[in-house]
Structure formats: structure tokens, C-alpha cells
Motif scaffolding. Structure first.
Motif, short mmCIF file in Angstrom:
data_model
loop_
_atom_site.label_atom_id
_atom_site.label_comp_id
_atom_site.label_asym_id
_atom_site.label_seq_id
_atom_site.Cartn_x
_atom_site.Cartn_y
_atom_site.Cartn_z
N LYS A 187 41.44 45.13 44.46
CA LYS A 187 40.43 44.08 44.51
C LYS A 187 39.21 44.56 43.72
CE LYS A 187 41.71 41.91 48.90
NZ LYS A 187 41.22 41.49 50.24
N THR A 218 44.49 48.66 50.44
CA THR A 218 43.70 47.83 49.53
C THR A 218 42.72 48.73 48.80
OG1 THR A 218 43.85 45.91 50.98
CG2 THR A 218 42.03 45.94 49.40
N LYS A 272 49.40 50.96 43.28
CA LYS A 272 49.87 49.69 42.72
C LYS A 272 48.68 48.79 42.37
CE LYS A 272 54.22 49.67 45.33
NZ LYS A 272 54.05 51.05 45.84
N GLU A 273 48.77 48.16 41.21
CA GLU A 273 47.70 47.27 40.78
C GLU A 273 47.60 46.06 41.70
OE1 GLU A 273 46.15 44.87 36.80
OE2 GLU A 273 47.77 46.36 36.63
N GLU A 274 48.71 45.66 42.30
CA GLU A 274 48.68 44.49 43.18
C GLU A 274 47.80 44.71 44.41
OE1 GLU A 274 52.81 45.06 45.65
OE2 GLU A 274 52.92 45.02 43.45
N ASN A 275 47.47 45.96 44.71
CA ASN A 275 46.61 46.26 45.85
C ASN A 275 45.13 46.26 45.50
OD1 ASN A 275 48.86 46.60 47.48
ND2 ASN A 275 48.93 48.82 47.20
#
Length: 330
Positions: free
Chosen positions: A155, A128, A150-153
Motif C-alpha cells: 500500500k 501489508t 509480494k507487490e500485491e501486499n
């Protein structure tokens, strides 16, 4: 009578020199801190004055936009953050030019918790990641294209270390001179530090920017400001910086001695100011090769547009002259 006459003559010369000092304003990009130390050093120890300059340091901060004041002609010099901003100025045809780079390495980094399997750069892409909006649009794009982050990680990072401290399998952005200090104090552990510059992120940082018209009309002033600032950095890192730190704290009352000491130690440990090309050419050094390499990396990452005339963003005219090399400890 001869001594009196000589004294009066010398006094007249000094007075004339003082009156003739060129007034310039230098805007920083944040509140006063150790990362601005070389400029404060040159101000308080008389180096600017010795170079015939009457310098006013205009601190930045969350409510200031000194970069805009430079473009509007309200400042002669500005402390740029990195080359991305200089490239953007070219894209907007602002006539802003980098004339020196007092950080050879960008202090930007990510940090991780110790002892949880995140102790190598290669371990980090799956963690994260607490990254701010600006970071996501700049250095994180490089991290994605070059290393598989990865952008999905991601926050949101809100300049509060608490979420990172609570999530032991996360990483957080920051400056090596600042955020780790907050984590050590609030989290009571020393984080692993991964400086982007040591993994190929080749931008210069803490640059001196000015306008093209200032270079054209006041070339000698630009040279003297670059040289005096460079000498200020040598004295700040390797000499007595007590008065400079007092001035920093005067301009930023929330700054502490502990934070200043931490920042200076990290600047030295990671060679932010004095490493690489500075060992031969002096603090503030720049090369065409470095700028081109970083530009190419940013085009590859989709951060900067291809075909930009990036060479308009900087000049080597005022650096690489060996100024201050004799001040480095042997």
C-alpha cells in the motif's frame, strides 16, 4: 622587537592561509539533520578551515535538487543517498563519481508492531507493506527476489505513520534514524526494526559525490574535503557536537533536540557510520568487493541493467587511508 616581528610574521602566514582557502560548496540531499552531522561538525569546529577549505553547506529539501546542481557545475560536492543513484549516473553518462561513503550501512529499514507475530524477518513477507513509489522500484524489488515479498501486499506510503500505526499487522518503510521516532511519539510503542543492511542489502549510503572533472583538476581539494569530512564524523559521533547541532537547527528550524539525540543514538547502535571496514580503514571506507556485490544483487533484482560499467561510479583513491582512526574511543 623579536617577539613583535615573529607575531607579525605568524599573523601574515595565517592571513595568507585564510585568503588562500579553497572555496567549495557541498549540497546535502535533505533538510539539515543529525544524519548530516559530520559535515556540520567539520564546518563549525574549524576542521574544514584547518584543511584549507572554505566550505558552504547547501541544504537540500523537497524543493531542492542539489544532485542536478552538482551535474551542472554549480556545486563541487554532493551528499549522495546510495549507490543506486551512482549507478544511474553512469547509465546517463553524467560523469559523477563517489569518492567516499560515510555510512557503511544504508539506514533504510522496515518496522513492525511488537507482539503480533511479526518479530522476525521471516515473518514479514505476508504482511501489508506501506512502501513509497521509489522504494517499490528499488529496495522492494530486492526484497521480492531475495525473500519472497509480494507487490500485491503493498500500500502507498505517504510519509504519514498513521496508517501503519492503525494496522497492527503491517510493516512500513523508513530510516532507522527517523521514522521509528515518529512512531514512538505518535503510536506510543517501540516498533520492531529490520535494517536492510543486516539482511544483505549492501549499498553504501551518505556518500560524497563529485564530478570527474573536479577530480582531474582539483584532486588535492577532493582529498582534503574527504579527509576533513571524515574527521568531522569522528568528532560528531564521539566528541562535543553541541555547536554542530545548533547549526543544524539554525538551517532547519523544525529540527528538535529530541530528534537529533534519537538519530545519533541509532547511528551508533546500528553502526551506520563506524563499523565493518571502517574499523581498519577509517570512516568513509569503501571496497571493490562491496560495490560489486551490491551491483550484482541489483542486477538480479532487475533494478540495474546488466553490463553497466559500474566501476565508473566510484573510486577508492581518496579513502581507506586510516584518517581519523586515532579519534575513535579506545
Amino acid at each position: 622587537m623579536k617577539r613583535t616581528g615573529a607575531f607579525l610574521f605568524a599573523s601574515l602566514i595565517l592571513a595568507t592561509t585564510a585568503n588562500a582557502a579553497d572555496k567549495v560548496s557541498f549540497g546535502t540531499n535533505w533538510l539539515a539533520e543529525a544524519e548530516h552531522g559530520g559535515y556540520y561538525q567539520a564546518l563549525v569546529d574549524g576542521t574544514y578551515e584547518k584543511y584549507g577549505l572554505d566550505v558552504t553547506i547547501v541544504p537540500g529539501g523537497p524543493q531542492a535538487n542539489n544532485g542536478l546542481l552538482l551535474a551542472a557545475g554549480k556545486l563541487e560536492f554532493y551528499m549522495g543517498g546510495n549507490l543506486l543513484l551512482a549507478f544511474d549516473a553512469v547509465d546517463q553518462d553524467l560523469g559523477i563519481v563517489v569518492v567516499a561513503a560515510h555510512f557503511q550501512k544504508d539506514p533504510q529499514m522496515v518496522m513492525s508492531h511488537p507482539g503480533v507475530g511479526l518479530h522476525k524477518w521471516e515473518d514479514l513477507p505476508q504482511a501489508t507493506a506501506f512502501i513509497g513509489k521509489e522504494g517499490l522500484a528499488s529496495f522492494y524489488r530486492w526484497m521480492e527476489t531475495s525473500y519472497g515479498f509480494k507487490e500485491e501486499n503493498v500500500k502507498p506510503y505517504t510519509f504519514n505513520p498513521a496508517p501503519f500505526i492503525a494496522d497492527t499487522h503491517s510493516i512500513q518503510q523508513g530510516y532507522v534514524t527517523s521514522e521509528p521516532f515518529a512512531v514512538e511519539r505518535e503510536g506510543h510503542f517501540k516498533p520492531n526494526i529490520f535494517l536492510f543492511a543486516d539482511h544483505g542489502y549492501g549499498t553504501y549510503a551518505t556518500t560524497i559525490e563529485t564530478r570527474a572533472d573536479v577530480i582531474e583538476k582539483r584532486k588535492d581539494v577532493v582529498q582534503r574535503f574527504v579527509d576533513a569530512s571524515t574527521i568531522g564524523w569522528y568528532h560528531y559521533l564521539y566528541g562535543d557536537n553541541t555547536k554542530a547541532n545548533e547549526r543544524i537547527k539554525r538551517d532547519n528550524p523544525e529540527m528538535t533536540d529530541e530528534q537529533i539525540a534519537f538519530s545519533i543514538a541509532k547511528m551508533k547502535e546500528y553502526g551506520l557510520v563506524d563499523s565493518g571496514d571502517t574499523l581498519k580503514h577509517g570512516v568513509g571506507a569503501m571496497t571493490d568487493e562491496r560495490v560489486k556485490s551490491f551491483y550484482d544483487e541489483m542486477v538480479k533484482a532487475g533494478v540495474v541493467k546488466a553490463g553497466l560499467d559500474y566501476k565508473k561510479a566510484y573510486t577508492l583513491e581518496f579513502v581507506n587511508k586510516g584518517v581519523g582512526l586515532d579519534l575513535r574511543p579506545k
